[in-house]
Write an enzyme that holds these catalytic residues in place. Structure first.
Site, PDB file in Angstrom:
ATOM      1  N   ASN A 222      71.668  60.598  72.582  1.00  0.00           N
ATOM      2  CA  ASN A 222      71.233  60.766  73.969  1.00  0.00           C
ATOM      3  C   ASN A 222      70.003  59.917  74.291  1.00  0.00           C
ATOM      4  OD1 ASN A 222      71.392  62.158  76.555  1.00  0.00           O
ATOM      5  ND2 ASN A 222      69.606  63.337  75.912  1.00  0.00           N
ATOM      6  N   ASP A 298      63.107  65.609  69.187  1.00  0.00           N
ATOM      7  CA  ASP A 298      63.656  66.597  70.111  1.00  0.00           C
ATOM      8  C   ASP A 298      64.225  67.723  69.245  1.00  0.00           C
ATOM      9  OD1 ASP A 298      64.778  68.002  72.176  1.00  0.00           O
ATOM     10  OD2 ASP A 298      66.349  66.549  72.635  1.00  0.00           O
ATOM     11  N   CYS A 323      62.245  72.303  73.641  1.00  0.00           N
ATOM     12  CA  CYS A 323      62.921  73.376  74.384  1.00  0.00           C
ATOM     13  C   CYS A 323      62.234  74.714  74.156  1.00  0.00           C
ATOM     14  CB  CYS A 323      64.393  73.461  73.994  1.00  0.00           C
ATOM     15  SG  CYS A 323      64.668  73.816  72.247  1.00  0.00           S
ATOM     16  N   GLU A 357      61.644  73.460  79.331  1.00  0.00           N
ATOM     17  CA  GLU A 357      61.730  72.234  78.541  1.00  0.00           C
ATOM     18  C   GLU A 357      60.502  71.408  78.880  1.00  0.00           C
ATOM     19  OE1 GLU A 357      64.784  69.861  76.119  1.00  0.00           O
ATOM     20  OE2 GLU A 357      64.970  71.842  77.003  1.00  0.00           O
TER      21      GLU A 357
END
Length: 365
Positions: A222, A298, A323, A357
């Site tokens: 991503n 991430d 997150c 987030e």
């Protein structure tokens, strides 16, 4: 319990989240918070529902997480418009069909901004040829009603795929279209438009970067693919074999030639970098040839483990997408000793919930 989607109160809940995030990270004296608002409804690209059998009736339910009380779900405004259109049409087709409804206990939907849809039917029984034949009729019936869907049947140690098990997402990132294969039952960012904001922000904070980028927990590539244009090369790691396979597909589809994906956990890569262990998976990869001045992480909700935090500290620039602000805070207690926050962002990935987030861009002091 299903998310209560109330567009008229969206801005209020976003303001409350922003205030909470600013208060939590005030000890680090971050710059002004950059706030990225979600679409107030139809923002989730995936949804899962339990299926309830009641006589001849069949309907979706969700559970209140606190009381375990069940709620009948007729529509789910948090999910994409495509999912909401498909939900009742699927039930209408399943109710009178004994083969397709028998022992069906869950339905999962995966959609995309590019209007593709995968429907997964989960069963407490093995699926046979009669099920295969009925699914073909189901697909044809849905198509007549304007829903073109790939359909998957799942049971214990069984997965039957009709057509394919993924959607091909197309995201607009800083004026450039990127193509991503998103496989059902694998992790993808649930809020498609917010993902575009996150990728755009990460691209912006790394403008003018030098050398190479290292990314841990890269998923299907991503961030790796979006940021490739800002770096000489990108080296990325991911433990999930299905995500690595999707990442390789995405590299080819986007004709990107400066990204290398390694199937390794962050912990394993840390050991490799520190010379603690050798890995056959790294054969042919010269880690020492990379000049990674920037690292992107991430991580899952648990955040970075102690060894990985120390590895991350070795890099001049850190892009941390989180997150879970609680574990981000814990990691910043260490990272803040050597780095300061240059950019600070809130991405409202999950409207109307307490989940947040966050993104921080750190540079060496």
């Amino acid at each position: 319990m299903s998310t209560q989607v109330t567009p008229h109160s969206y801005q209020t809940q976003l303001d409350e989240k922003a205030a909470r995030l600013e208060q939590t990270f005030a000890p680090f004296n971050p710059p002004a918070l950059e706030i990225f608002a979600s679409e107030p409804e139809h923002y989730r690209m995936r949804a899962e529902f339990r299926v309830w059998h009641e006589g001849d009736d069949l309907y979706y339910i969700m559970f209140d997480q606190a009381t375990r009380e069940k709620y009948r779900v007729e529509r789910f405004p948090a999910a994409s418009a495509l999912i909401n259109t498909a939900m009742p049409l699927l039930l209408e087709a399943l109710r009178p069909n004994p083969v397709l409804r028998r022992k069906l206990f869950q339905v999962d939907f995966l959609s995309s901004l590019s209007n593709e849809l995968v429907i997964s039917l989960l069963y407490h029984r093995q699926l046979g040829e009669d099920w295969q034949a009925e699914v073909q009729h189901l697909r044809a019936r849905l198509k007549e009603q304007g829903i073109s869907a790939h359909i998957i049947g799942r049971a214990k140690k069984q997965k039957l795929v009709h057509d394919c098990d993924y959607v091909v997402e197309r995201l607009n990132v800083a004026g450039k279209e990127l193509i991503y294969q998103q496989v059902e039952n694998s992790f993808t960012q649930p809020n498609g438009r917010m993902n575009e904001h996150m990728l755009g922000w990460a691209l912006d904070v790394t403008q003018g970067a030098s050398g190479d980028l290292l990314e841990l927990y890269c998923g299907n590539g991503n961030f790796s693919l979006a940021l490739a244009r800002n770096f000489r090369r990108v080296l990325a790691t991911e433990i999930s074999s299905s995500s690595v396979k999707s990442a390789q597909y995405n590299i080819a589809e986007n004709a990107i030639d400066n990204v290398t994906i390694l199937r390794m956990s962050a912990e394993e890569f840390t050991q490799a970098m520190r010379g603690v262990r050798e890995f056959r998976r790294l054969k042919g990869v010269d880690l020492q040839s990379y000049e990674c001045n920037t690292i992107l992480v991430d991580p899952p909700r648990a955040g970075l483990d102690e060894d990985t935090v120390k590895l991350v500290q070795d890099y001049d620039n850190i892009v941390y997408i989180s997150c879970n602000p609680d574990t981000l805070l814990q990691n910043l207690n260490t990272l803040g000793q050597t780095h300061h926050i240059g950019r600070f962002a809130l991405f409202d990935q999950f409207p109307y919930t307490h989940h947040m987030e966050a993104g921080v861009y750190l540079t060496r002091k």
